[in-house]
Write a protein that holds these residues in place. Structure first.
Motif, PDB file in Angstrom:
ATOM      1  N   TYR A  83      -4.858 -61.916  11.047  1.00 52.97           N
ATOM      2  CA  TYR A  83      -5.505 -61.290  12.204  1.00 52.97           C
ATOM      3  C   TYR A  83      -4.590 -60.213  12.796  1.00 52.97           C
ATOM      4  CZ  TYR A  83      -8.201 -60.773  16.491  1.00 52.97           C
ATOM      5  OH  TYR A  83      -8.954 -60.264  17.521  1.00 52.97           O
ATOM      6  N   LYS A  84      -3.301 -60.524  12.859  1.00 52.70           N
ATOM      7  CA  LYS A  84      -2.330 -59.547  13.375  1.00 52.70           C
ATOM      8  C   LYS A  84      -2.281 -58.303  12.489  1.00 52.70           C
ATOM      9  CE  LYS A  84       0.827 -62.801  15.611  1.00 52.70           C
ATOM     10  NZ  LYS A  84       2.178 -63.410  15.528  1.00 52.70           N
ATOM     11  N   LEU A  85      -2.392 -58.493  11.167  1.00 54.97           N
ATOM     12  CA  LEU A  85      -2.407 -57.335  10.256  1.00 54.97           C
ATOM     13  C   LEU A  85      -3.630 -56.457  10.524  1.00 54.97           C
ATOM     14  CD1 LEU A  85      -1.241 -58.766   6.808  1.00 54.97           C
ATOM     15  CD2 LEU A  85      -0.172 -56.911   8.095  1.00 54.97           C
ATOM     16  N   PHE A  86      -4.795 -57.094  10.691  1.00 54.33           N
ATOM     17  CA  PHE A  86      -5.993 -56.340  11.042  1.00 54.33           C
ATOM     18  C   PHE A  86      -5.716 -55.474  12.275  1.00 54.33           C
ATOM     19  CE2 PHE A  86      -8.882 -59.426   8.801  1.00 54.33           C
ATOM     20  CZ  PHE A  86      -9.795 -58.538   8.269  1.00 54.33           C
ATOM     21  N   THR A  87      -5.169 -56.096  13.293  1.00 59.33           N
ATOM     22  CA  THR A  87      -4.921 -55.425  14.572  1.00 59.33           C
ATOM     23  C   THR A  87      -3.886 -54.316  14.424  1.00 59.33           C
ATOM     24  OG1 THR A  87      -5.490 -57.465  15.723  1.00 59.33           O
ATOM     25  CG2 THR A  87      -4.288 -55.814  16.985  1.00 59.33           C
ATOM     26  N   GLU A  88      -2.828 -54.567  13.664  1.00 62.21           N
ATOM     27  CA  GLU A  88      -1.796 -53.547  13.463  1.00 62.21           C
ATOM     28  C   GLU A  88      -2.359 -52.315  12.764  1.00 62.21           C
ATOM     29  OE1 GLU A  88       1.900 -54.975  11.707  1.00 62.21           O
ATOM     30  OE2 GLU A  88       1.624 -56.884  12.760  1.00 62.21           O
ATOM     31  N   VAL A  89      -3.151 -52.523  11.718  1.00 57.13           N
ATOM     32  CA  VAL A  89      -3.744 -51.387  11.007  1.00 57.13           C
ATOM     33  C   VAL A  89      -4.609 -50.582  11.975  1.00 57.13           C
ATOM     34  CG1 VAL A  89      -5.403 -50.706   9.215  1.00 57.13           C
ATOM     35  CG2 VAL A  89      -3.656 -52.417   8.701  1.00 57.13           C
ATOM     36  N   GLN A  90      -5.407 -51.279  12.756  1.00 53.12           N
ATOM     37  CA  GLN A  90      -6.293 -50.603  13.695  1.00 53.12           C
ATOM     38  C   GLN A  90      -5.503 -49.802  14.739  1.00 53.12           C
ATOM     39  OE1 GLN A  90      -9.190 -49.861  13.376  1.00 53.12           O
ATOM     40  NE2 GLN A  90     -10.557 -50.499  14.991  1.00 53.12           N
ATOM     41  N   MET A  91      -4.456 -50.389  15.283  1.00 53.41           N
ATOM     42  CA  MET A  91      -3.654 -49.708  16.299  1.00 53.41           C
ATOM     43  C   MET A  91      -2.907 -48.512  15.701  1.00 53.41           C
ATOM     44  SD  MET A  91      -4.529 -51.184  18.990  1.00 53.41           S
ATOM     45  CE  MET A  91      -3.473 -50.281  20.090  1.00 53.41           C
ATOM     46  N   MET A  92      -2.435 -48.649  14.476  1.00 50.89           N
ATOM     47  CA  MET A  92      -1.747 -47.540  13.816  1.00 50.89           C
ATOM     48  C   MET A  92      -2.710 -46.375  13.572  1.00 50.89           C
ATOM     49  SD  MET A  92       0.481 -49.780  11.173  1.00 50.89           S
ATOM     50  CE  MET A  92       1.996 -48.927  10.826  1.00 50.89           C
ATOM     51  N   GLU A  93      -3.938 -46.685  13.175  1.00 51.52           N
ATOM     52  CA  GLU A  93      -4.933 -45.630  12.965  1.00 51.52           C
ATOM     53  C   GLU A  93      -5.246 -44.919  14.286  1.00 51.52           C
ATOM     54  OE1 GLU A  93      -6.140 -44.165  10.437  1.00 51.52           O
ATOM     55  OE2 GLU A  93      -5.745 -45.547   8.789  1.00 51.52           O
ATOM     56  N   LYS A  94      -5.336 -45.678  15.355  1.00 49.67           N
ATOM     57  CA  LYS A  94      -5.583 -45.088  16.676  1.00 49.67           C
ATOM     58  C   LYS A  94      -4.429 -44.145  17.046  1.00 49.67           C
ATOM     59  CE  LYS A  94      -6.485 -46.202  21.459  1.00 49.67           C
ATOM     60  NZ  LYS A  94      -5.837 -46.865  22.527  1.00 49.67           N
ATOM     61  N   HIS A  95      -3.209 -44.599  16.824  1.00 49.95           N
ATOM     62  CA  HIS A  95      -2.029 -43.780  17.126  1.00 49.95           C
ATOM     63  C   HIS A  95      -2.017 -42.516  16.261  1.00 49.95           C
ATOM     64  CE1 HIS A  95       1.964 -42.788  18.474  1.00 49.95           C
ATOM     65  NE2 HIS A  95       2.413 -42.789  17.239  1.00 49.95           N
ATOM     66  N   LYS A  96      -2.385 -42.654  14.996  1.00 43.79           N
ATOM     67  CA  LYS A  96      -2.409 -41.504  14.096  1.00 43.79           C
ATOM     68  C   LYS A  96      -3.412 -40.461  14.590  1.00 43.79           C
ATOM     69  CE  LYS A  96      -3.399 -40.200   9.321  1.00 43.79           C
ATOM     70  NZ  LYS A  96      -3.776 -40.695   7.990  1.00 43.79           N
ATOM     71  N   LEU A  97      -4.583 -40.906  15.000  1.00 42.74           N
ATOM     72  CA  LEU A  97      -5.585 -39.970  15.504  1.00 42.74           C
ATOM     73  C   LEU A  97      -5.070 -39.255  16.748  1.00 42.74           C
ATOM     74  CD1 LEU A  97      -8.380 -38.714  15.320  1.00 42.74           C
ATOM     75  CD2 LEU A  97      -9.254 -40.645  16.654  1.00 42.74           C
ATOM     76  N   GLU A  98      -4.428 -39.988  17.635  1.00 44.96           N
ATOM     77  CA  GLU A  98      -3.860 -39.374  18.838  1.00 44.96           C
ATOM     78  C   GLU A  98      -2.837 -38.310  18.472  1.00 44.96           C
ATOM     79  OE1 GLU A  98      -2.304 -42.811  20.823  1.00 44.96           O
ATOM     80  OE2 GLU A  98      -4.246 -43.348  21.693  1.00 44.96           O
ATOM     81  N   GLN A  99      -1.994 -38.595  17.489  1.00 41.67           N
ATOM     82  CA  GLN A  99      -0.974 -37.629  17.068  1.00 41.67           C
ATOM     83  C   GLN A  99      -1.601 -36.401  16.414  1.00 41.67           C
ATOM     84  OE1 GLN A  99       2.283 -37.813  17.973  1.00 41.67           O
ATOM     85  NE2 GLN A  99       1.458 -39.520  19.121  1.00 41.67           N
ATOM     86  N   ILE A 100      -2.649 -36.606  15.648  1.00 37.82           N
ATOM     87  CA  ILE A 100      -3.335 -35.476  15.015  1.00 37.82           C
ATOM     88  C   ILE A 100      -3.960 -34.578  16.076  1.00 37.82           C
ATOM     89  CG2 ILE A 100      -5.368 -34.873  13.617  1.00 37.82           C
ATOM     90  CD1 ILE A 100      -4.488 -37.138  11.710  1.00 37.82           C
ATOM     91  N   VAL A 101      -4.542 -35.190  17.086  1.00 38.52           N
ATOM     92  CA  VAL A 101      -5.109 -34.391  18.179  1.00 38.52           C
ATOM     93  C   VAL A 101      -3.998 -33.609  18.893  1.00 38.52           C
ATOM     94  CG1 VAL A 101      -6.267 -34.520  20.424  1.00 38.52           C
ATOM     95  CG2 VAL A 101      -7.146 -35.842  18.485  1.00 38.52           C
ATOM     96  N   ASN A 102      -2.854 -34.252  19.120  1.00 33.85           N
ATOM     97  CA  ASN A 102      -1.719 -33.548  19.735  1.00 33.85           C
ATOM     98  C   ASN A 102      -1.298 -32.350  18.894  1.00 33.85           C
ATOM     99  OD1 ASN A 102      -1.566 -35.307  21.911  1.00 33.85           O
ATOM    100  ND2 ASN A 102      -0.014 -36.600  20.959  1.00 33.85           N
TER     101      ASN A 102
END
Length: 150
Positions: A83-102
């Protein structure tokens, strides 16, 4: 709803592949908008960014739905390693999108002559490359754990 590990892994892989296509679409839209290209208007660019944002929300919702269905079927809590792996992947993808927008904002400001952000863009790009590697590793670990757990 029955839980099928191969089907789940296929769905997760499709989500990840769609995310990659959306990142490329966002990058292409910026290239088409900025000088010297100027193939599309600001409104067209903004519309694409809006579509991609909506698509990412839908992909995140699908990913979370799969995670929660897995959690229910396995009768585990949020402390479970998979479950933690699911959550980590999701949070990393969210962070990546934020960085791409930046990066897109900085590239736009640079191209329009407001300020040169070349160094900051390069640093952010390096960070995204590292993040991509981490996401790939975590995603591979997630698929492996799901297969082991099946």
């Amino acid at each position: 709803m029955t839980f099928s590990t191969p089907e789940t892994i296929q769905q997760l892989s499709e989500i990840q592949n769609t995310r990659l296509k959306e990142y490329k679409r966002l990058d292409q839209a910026l290239s088409d908008y900025l000088p010297p290209s100027k193939k599309i208007s600001h409104d067209h660019y903004a519309a694409i960014v809006g579509e991609v944002t909506i698509n990412f929300r839908e992909l995140s919702a699908s990913f979370n739905s799969i995670r929660e269905q897995w959690k229910l079927n396995k009768n585990v809590d949020e402390g479970n390693d998979v479950y933690k792996l699911f959550t980590e992947v999701q949070m990393m993808e969210k962070h990546k999108l934020e960085q791409i927008v930046n990066i897109q904002v900085l590239k736009t400001d640079s191209a329009l002559g407001f300020r040169d952000y070349t160094e900051q863009i390069a640093e952010l790009m390096e960070g995204i490359e590292r993040l991509d590697e981490e996401i790939s590793e975590k995603f591979f670990a997630l698929k492996s754990e799901l297969l082991e757990d099946a």
